[in-house]
Design a protein around this motif. Sequence first.
Motif, short mmCIF file in Angstrom:
data_model
loop_
_atom_site.label_atom_id
_atom_site.label_comp_id
_atom_site.label_asym_id
_atom_site.label_seq_id
_atom_site.Cartn_x
_atom_site.Cartn_y
_atom_site.Cartn_z
N THR A 70 46.54 71.99 -9.07
CA THR A 70 47.85 71.57 -9.58
C THR A 70 48.90 72.00 -8.58
O THR A 70 48.68 72.90 -7.77
N VAL A 71 50.07 71.34 -8.63
CA VAL A 71 51.10 71.62 -7.65
C VAL A 71 52.06 72.73 -8.09
O VAL A 71 52.96 73.09 -7.34
N VAL A 129 46.28 76.56 -7.56
CA VAL A 129 47.66 76.07 -7.43
C VAL A 129 47.99 75.94 -5.95
O VAL A 129 47.98 76.93 -5.21
N LEU A 130 48.25 74.72 -5.52
CA LEU A 130 48.63 74.43 -4.14
C LEU A 130 49.90 73.58 -4.18
O LEU A 130 49.84 72.38 -4.42
N ARG A 131 51.01 74.20 -3.98
CA ARG A 131 52.30 73.51 -4.10
C ARG A 131 52.49 72.52 -2.96
O ARG A 131 51.88 72.65 -1.89
N ASN A 132 53.37 71.56 -3.18
CA ASN A 132 53.80 70.68 -2.10
C ASN A 132 54.66 71.48 -1.13
O ASN A 132 55.34 72.43 -1.52
N GLY A 133 54.64 71.08 0.12
CA GLY A 133 55.50 71.70 1.10
C GLY A 133 56.65 70.79 1.49
O GLY A 133 56.84 69.71 0.91
N VAL A 134 57.40 71.20 2.47
CA VAL A 134 58.49 70.38 3.00
C VAL A 134 58.35 70.36 4.51
O VAL A 134 58.06 71.39 5.14
N ASP A 135 58.55 69.21 5.10
CA ASP A 135 58.49 69.07 6.55
C ASP A 135 59.89 69.31 7.11
O ASP A 135 60.76 68.44 7.03
N ALA A 136 60.10 70.50 7.66
CA ALA A 136 61.42 70.88 8.13
C ALA A 136 61.82 70.16 9.40
O ALA A 136 62.98 70.24 9.83
N THR A 137 60.88 69.44 10.02
CA THR A 137 61.26 68.62 11.18
C THR A 137 61.85 67.29 10.75
O THR A 137 62.59 66.65 11.50
N VAL A 138 61.52 66.85 9.54
CA VAL A 138 62.07 65.59 9.00
C VAL A 138 63.34 65.88 8.23
O VAL A 138 64.36 65.19 8.38
#
Length: 413
Positions: A171-172, A192-201
Motif C-alpha cells: 500500500t502507498v 508500505v511503500l509510499r510514492n515519491g516525488v521527482d525533484a528534477t521535474v
Amino acid sequence: MNILLFSSLFPNAEQPFHGIFVENRLRHLLAESGWQAQVVAPVPWFPFKGRAFGAYGRFARVPAREERHGLSICHPRYPVIPKLGMSVAPRLLYLGARAAVRRAVQSGVPVDLIDAHYFYPDGVAAAMLAREFALPLTITGRGTDLNLIPRYPRCRAQIQWAAETASGLITVCNALADDLAALGVARERVTVLRNGVDATVFRPEPDAAAALRAEHGRPGEAVWLSVGHLIERKGHDLAIRALSLAPEGRLWIVGTGPEEAALRALARQLGLADRVRFLGAFPHDRLAAIYSAADVLILGSTREGWPNVLLESMACGTPVVATAVNGSPEVVRADVAGRVVPERTAAAVAEAVAAVLAQAADGAAVRAYAEDFSWTATSRGQMALFERIIADRRRRSGRPAGQGDPSAYRSEA
C-alpha cells in the motif's frame, strides 16, 4: 529479474498522464535495479474512434502497442458495462488481457513476477492471471480500491481472495494498510511503500511563476491553489468556501471535470466570481510553474491514498493545507510543509491558510522537506520484497504462488 506490470492505470498515447504515478514507480525501480519490465495496460473496448464520443472515443484511439521511455506496452481491450458491470469487471478484465499476458509469458524472456496496481478490478484480474500462468503476484493498493470499493460486498469478497492469493501486498500509506487489515489480511503481510516525488521535474520555476501571476493574479495578493479533477471528492468547493472567509486572496483552480459548472455557480453565489479563476487543465510537465506561482496549495479531499499533489507542490517550494484523510497526515508532518486540517470545514481551512501565509515559509526549506521523499527508498523496498518472493518461490521448488478460487470467499454482509 523480468517484471510484468499489469494495470489499467498507466499512461498511453491518448492519455499521457493517466496513472503516471504507476509509470514513475516502475521507471525508478528499473533505474535503481537494472531489471527489465514489460507492461500490459488494458483499456476499455469501444467501437468508434470519433472525438464526438468523448472519453470512449479516446479509449478506441489508444494503440494496441506502443513504447514509452524504453518500455514495451501492450493495451489489450476489455468490455466495460457502465453502471451494471462492477461485480463482473475483474473477470472481464482477465478475459480481455489473457492473450496479451500469454504472449508476454511465452516471449522468450521468462517472466519472474506480476506486479499489479489497484486492487479492484485490476488486482483481482491479476490474481486470476497469476494462478493461470503459475506466477507470483504483488498487488499495490492506492486509494479508493481499499477505502471505498470494499463497501460493496461482492467486490470486498473478491479483494479478500486476491489478497490471500498474492505473494506480496503493498500500500502507498499506512492508512491503506490499516484498511487492508480491516478486511482480514494480516497486517504483517502488508509492505508500505509510499510514492515519491521527482525533484528534477518538480522544482521552483520563478520566471514561469512570475508570468502566471502577472496574467492571472493581482500585485501583492496571495494566490491559493487547488489542483485536481473537478469532481466532488477532490473538495474544490471547500477551497472556494474557505476563500469566502478571507478578506483577500485569489484562488486558482486547475483541472477539468463534471463539477466545473457547479463550482463556478458556487463562486458566483458567494460573490467570488472575480477572485476565483478556473485555469483548466495543465499538462503534467507544466504543473511545476503553477505550483511555483502559488503561495499555498489546498487539498480539500474527502478521500485520498497517497496524494502526490502535496509532494509536487512542496518540491516547488510551496507549502500546503490538506484535510486529514488517509495518507495526507503521513505526507505533511512538519510545520514547514504546511498544515493538516483535522476538521473538514471552510473555517478550519481558512484558518490554516492564514497560518501558513503568516508563517511566510522559506521556499528552499519547503523544497528540502519534499526532497526527503525521493523514489530511492521506495525502489529499494520493492527490490527487497520482489527478491524475497522469488527466493521463497525457488525454495518451494516452483510451486505456484496463487492457489484457490475467488468463489471460495464469501462476504459476511
